[in-house]
Motif scaffolding. Sequence first.
Motif, short mmCIF file in Angstrom:
data_model
loop_
_atom_site.label_atom_id
_atom_site.label_comp_id
_atom_site.label_asym_id
_atom_site.label_seq_id
_atom_site.Cartn_x
_atom_site.Cartn_y
_atom_site.Cartn_z
N PHE A 618 0.85 -1.18 0.00
CA PHE A 618 0.00 0.00 0.00
C PHE A 618 0.90 1.24 0.00
N ASP A 619 0.98 1.90 -1.14
CA ASP A 619 1.74 3.14 -1.31
C ASP A 619 3.25 2.88 -1.16
N ALA A 620 4.01 3.83 -1.68
CA ALA A 620 5.47 3.84 -1.48
C ALA A 620 5.93 5.25 -1.82
N GLY A 621 5.98 6.10 -0.79
CA GLY A 621 6.38 7.47 -1.04
C GLY A 621 6.76 8.18 0.25
N SER A 622 7.45 9.30 0.10
CA SER A 622 7.88 10.09 1.25
C SER A 622 8.06 11.53 0.80
N MET A 623 7.76 12.46 1.71
CA MET A 623 7.88 13.87 1.38
C MET A 623 9.34 14.33 1.37
N TYR A 624 10.13 13.88 2.33
CA TYR A 624 11.47 14.42 2.50
C TYR A 624 12.58 13.39 2.31
N LYS A 625 12.30 12.10 2.34
CA LYS A 625 13.33 11.10 2.10
C LYS A 625 13.36 10.76 0.62
N SER A 626 14.56 10.54 0.10
CA SER A 626 14.73 10.30 -1.33
C SER A 626 14.77 8.81 -1.64
N ASP A 627 14.18 8.45 -2.76
CA ASP A 627 14.28 7.10 -3.31
C ASP A 627 13.98 6.02 -2.28
N ILE A 628 12.81 6.10 -1.64
CA ILE A 628 12.48 5.09 -0.64
C ILE A 628 12.21 3.72 -1.27
N GLY A 629 11.85 3.72 -2.56
CA GLY A 629 11.64 2.44 -3.23
C GLY A 629 12.92 1.62 -3.28
#
Length: 855
Positions: A618-629
Amino acid sequence: MDDIRRKLAQIDRQLAGRNLHEKIITTCPLLFVTTGFITGILVQDRLDWPVSVWLIPFVLLVTIAVLFFFYRQSWPYCRYVTAYLAFVCFFCLGAVRLADFRMPDAGDIRNFLDNEPKLATIHGLIISEPHINKYPDWKFARFKPTDPSSSFYLKLDEAQTNKGGTKMSGILRVQVGEPVYDLKAGDYIRAYCLLESFSPTTNPGQFDFSDYLADKNIFLGAMVEMREGIEVIESPPAGIFVRFRAKIRQIAARALSGDLPQEDSGRGLLQALLLGYRGDIDSDTYEAFRKTGLLHFISLSGLHLGILIGIIWWLCKTAGLMKPARAFVCIISLVIFLLIVPARAPTLRAAVIGFVFCLSFFFRRRANPVNTLSLAAVVLLLIRPTQLFEPGWQLSFATVLGILVFTDKIAGFLRGVISGRISTGKSHPTGPFKRAAAKFADKILSLFSVGLAAWLGGAGILLYHFYTITPLASLWTVLVFPLVAAILTLGFFKMILFFILPTLSFIIAYVLTFLSELLVSIVKLIASLDISQILIGRVPPALVLFYYGIIIFAGYASFRRPLVKRIILVIAIAAVIISIGVIKRQRTHRSDLIFTCLDVGHGQAILLQMPGRANVLFDAGSMYKSDIGGKIVAPFMNYAGTNRIDAVIISHNDVDHINGIPELVEYCRVGEIYANDDFFNRADQWGTAAFLEECLKEKGFEIEHLGENLNFSDKADIKILRLSDEIYDSEKFTDNDKSLVSLIEFAGRKILLCSDIEQAAQKEFMRQYPGLVADIVVVPHHGSVNTLEPGFLESLNGEILICSCGRGRYRNENDILLNQSGDSDAAKIFYTYKKGAVTVRIAQNGKIESDAFIK
């Protein structure tokens, strides 16, 4: 006759086994020294005793060893006593070196700061060139709310905080919130910053940057908001050594790449193979080398330096130089090469071995390879003992030791098997063609033996640190080695000829271009077959130690009856295979439901591992962290022992919910990607939804419309909760209110994922679903008090509440949910920025267990 020969060979092996102890002491005594040194480091890492505790026995033992050396008699056991005295002396030395390395100086800044961030003014010398973090492999970097940051390392001289200023020492990692182009190594600066310690990793499998820096004695970071916060006090010209090193690096880079085609896709690979600079390798190529187990080829090591020294040795021999003169020229060449390339463990290890090899010609001594490798290990660990805990250092020495110890044994065994089969045939190879073919086959067998020996040496470390095994790496090594050897030979020749015969160098450049592109194509083709690696996941250290115990037993144990040894080996190997198989099956065929909310800062990434084999993200994103995938979700999947995601469900198109999905598709096997109708219908103000669709289409994916329910398991259900259409059309509903709400049911338990719904939607859900309750609740909108409807969480009556939020995003959230419920015992509350990844396991009988990564 054959029986007599076999029995004589068996007796020889048994005698060799009995004399192995004496053989090691006689031919490679430094192995005892290195073993003692490494053991001392490991023991000190566990005990963490002060230096003074180890110094007393160290001085005493050294004194005894010196006295014994000078007053020894012709005692038959003298060499054994000497060897073990050296072992215990270096055991204490290893402990002393690690304790001393980790002990801060009296003026070290670590002694003056606690765990709370502090505003400070610092003075110091920049000791590394500033690096600009441009995130080349992160698709959504263009939507990052801030400019690319810069970072460099600073040797601290003085620091002023609210408690006053004083002279201080230590190394800081300085992070600037924007690109910095006008600073350089050697500048003495003043910076206005926020000093804080590095946070440890918060997710399983994630690279621990704080641990990586701690191994280099760097424990604090200085955050500078913008370039204006740094003043250059003094900017002296670079010293002679620095200018010389920069010049020869430029010359080497120009000699290699100066006449290569600019559009050459293999340009980055050539720089990695010949100069050790891996920054220009594209992510697809790097990942292909990793998957196939061929990553060691793009790490400067013994192969690369061996070919370079071989070329120089041949040129010197052609020029008529004697062996000592050739050795001297090779030593000078090695020094220059080390100034050009990055200083990494495999390179330094190979350089030490090269130096010893060359020096042996001056002393007319033949160096023992194991002895030389042991010396290289001691030298590097004396410089920085914490290298011992780095996977790269471990792999470098384990694979080389495997090659030295097992190559001849493997090759001898295979030759025996092959010759035995040939001898049962009607004829032997005759004629020049068949003899040439036999020699070629023998070379292939030797190369395969080297690859297999290296794999045996590094397989356990690879499994422990990277959670995979690559059983076909030896075959792929045989396949690509001729290409790699040709590229290295031509590449080094090209660099030498660039200034002497530029026309010939130009011709070689096009040959190198063709070979490098061919190598990349072959490796990518092998990787696309998806048969090179087996992902296992995290394994217990005891299993890895047991594996290496088997390897040592197979290589050195001798029995009067070989059948006994074979039976023991078969049982031990079967135990390892069965253990790995059980671990793998437990992680891919589950009876329980496992729900993990990863810490991605202000954002969301939740993995649902359903009973059976299905995995839903469910989702994969972040406002301030880069490249969480690529940096958080994919490493966690590897840790969990699976890279299969049956479905990705997108709650809405806010960037903090989707900007890690493109990289995830590259690293994992993804089935389908779903989103609700509002994802396609809502206004795409920032273009994030369109950009995501474009990225996914390049990989062959399309986002599908999500229905009411998803069926991935017979025992668990995923239901999509929606309000009536007229409600969603209301003007009082924000885009967040239209985000997806999911309900997961298993074993009589319920998990509710609220996404980013705000007060209006929460109120409507209470009205349209009056009986809605959930045991586990992912709190709406990352736990924001400003968008939480009073009574909403109480109506759900959850046992576990999870807030996927970042530190500092909501400064007053610490007790928000307690205040909302009015009862501190009503629910167990997890904030991911405090507790890291949160895992909830629901058993078949409905029992709930929760755990946080940060204890």
